[in-house]
Design an enzyme around this catalytic site. Structure first.
Site, short mmCIF file in Angstrom:
data_model
loop_
_atom_site.label_atom_id
_atom_site.label_comp_id
_atom_site.label_asym_id
_atom_site.label_seq_id
_atom_site.Cartn_x
_atom_site.Cartn_y
_atom_site.Cartn_z
N GLY A 64 0.17 -19.70 -37.63
CA GLY A 64 -0.94 -20.12 -38.34
C GLY A 64 -0.74 -21.69 -38.93
CD GLN A 97 -0.16 -25.57 -42.97
OE1 GLN A 97 -0.65 -25.01 -42.71
NE2 GLN A 97 1.23 -25.40 -43.40
CB CYS A 124 4.47 -21.95 -46.21
SG CYS A 124 3.18 -23.45 -45.92
CG LEU A 125 4.81 -23.81 -39.99
CD1 LEU A 125 3.87 -24.06 -38.74
CD2 LEU A 125 6.13 -23.30 -39.56
CG HIS A 146 -0.48 -18.51 -45.98
ND1 HIS A 146 0.88 -18.51 -46.50
CD2 HIS A 146 -0.19 -19.77 -45.31
CE1 HIS A 146 1.81 -19.57 -46.34
NE2 HIS A 146 0.90 -20.38 -45.74
CD GLU A 147 -2.36 -20.65 -42.06
OE1 GLU A 147 -2.60 -21.88 -42.56
OE2 GLU A 147 -1.29 -20.19 -42.05
CG HIS A 151 -2.38 -24.18 -46.32
ND1 HIS A 151 -1.36 -24.86 -46.87
CD2 HIS A 151 -1.70 -23.47 -45.69
CE1 HIS A 151 -0.25 -24.45 -46.69
NE2 HIS A 151 -0.40 -23.41 -45.91
O1 K1U Z 1 2.46 -22.92 -42.76
C1 K1U Z 1 1.77 -22.04 -42.49
O2 K1U Z 1 0.85 -21.70 -43.00
C2 K1U Z 1 2.12 -21.23 -41.40
C3 K1U Z 1 2.95 -19.78 -41.82
C4 K1U Z 1 1.61 -18.67 -41.95
C5 K1U Z 1 2.09 -17.41 -42.53
C6 K1U Z 1 3.41 -16.71 -42.20
C7 K1U Z 1 3.71 -15.53 -42.95
C8 K1U Z 1 2.69 -14.97 -43.78
C9 K1U Z 1 1.78 -15.91 -43.89
C10 K1U Z 1 1.14 -17.11 -43.37
C11 K1U Z 1 3.95 -19.54 -40.82
O3 K1U Z 1 3.71 -19.34 -39.48
S1 K1U Z 1 5.50 -19.47 -41.29
C12 K1U Z 1 6.58 -19.18 -39.67
C13 K1U Z 1 6.28 -17.58 -39.51
O4 K1U Z 1 5.78 -16.86 -40.02
C14 K1U Z 1 6.88 -17.17 -38.07
C15 K1U Z 1 7.68 -18.19 -37.17
C16 K1U Z 1 7.95 -17.88 -36.00
C17 K1U Z 1 7.64 -16.66 -35.46
C18 K1U Z 1 7.16 -15.59 -36.23
C19 K1U Z 1 6.77 -15.98 -37.59
ZN ZN Z 2 1.30 -22.31 -45.08
#
Ligand code: K1U
Ligand code: ZN
Length: 173
Positions: free
Chosen positions: A46, A51, A94-95, A136-137, A140
């Site tokens: 997401g 971001q 979270c990225l 989560h998003e 943000h």
């Molecule tokens: O930064 C963000 O908002 C994105 C975040 C979204 C998220 C992940 C987990 C729970 C709630 C919200 C991510 O994508 S973090 C990376 C991640 O979860 C992932 C990366 C590669 C493969 C699978 C998952």
């Molecule tokens: Zn995030």
């Protein structure tokens, strides 16, 4: 399409409340295309527009499992219409807070209202990973990060770790 830079803590833009989108037009679709490409490259599941430094109420997501065809989803001006009393705990990342993962408790199911890539108005219910990721998003969009749901000690440690990693990265470059 273009890759955009993902901002990380403690960038103050991540604390900003994002603004509603007036029109779903080609300019907004270009932003959503860039966001999706950026999210796939990260990789993530997401991404909120803030971001990539654009404080608009726009989210992209793809919850397809490995080996499944891509399932891009676009949420413009999303609203939560109801929340379940039942709560669920899930590990989040979270990225914008790279390499930090921790458990967050949120409503297990939510009702959603939003506009899609074409501007069509959609109402649907979310559960499981969709419910976790959209909450989560949407945090943000309000300037809230998942680490804001943790203790102050954990939050401060997470920010310090991300700052150190960024500094070390600059030195190595
Ligand atoms: O930064 C963000 O908002 C994105 C975040 C979204 C998220 C992940 C987990 C729970 C709630 C919200 C991510 O994508 S973090 C990376 C991640 O979860 C992932 C990366 C590669 C493969 C699978 C998952
Ligand atoms: Zn995030």
């Amino acid at each position: 399409m273009a890759l955009r830079e993902i901002i990380t803590v403690p960038n103050p833009l991540l604390k900003k409340v994002s603004e509603r989108v007036e029109r779903v037009d080609d300019g907004l679709r270009a932003l959503m295309d860039d966001m999706l490409e950026t999210m796939y490259a990260a990789p993530g599941i997401g991404l909120a527009a803030v971001q990539v430094g654009v404080p608009k109420r726009v989210i992209v997501m793809d919850l397809a499992r490995e080996g499944e065809p891509p399932q891009p989803q676009y949420f413009v001006n999303p609203e939560i219409t109801w929340r379940s009393e039942e709560m669920a705990v899930r590990e989040e990342g979270c990225l914008s807070v790279p390499d930090i993962y921790d458990e967050v408790e949120r409503p297990a199911r939510v009702g959603l209202r939003y506009q899609d890539y074409t501007g069509a108005h959609i109402e649907e219910d979310a559960e499981g990973l969709l419910a976790v990721c959209i909450q989560h998003e949407m945090d943000h969009l309000e300037g809230v990060l998942f680490i804001d749901h943790l203790s102050r000690l954990k939050r401060d440690r997470a920010v310090a770790k991300v700052k150190k990693a960024a500094k070390d990265g600059e030195k190595a470059a």
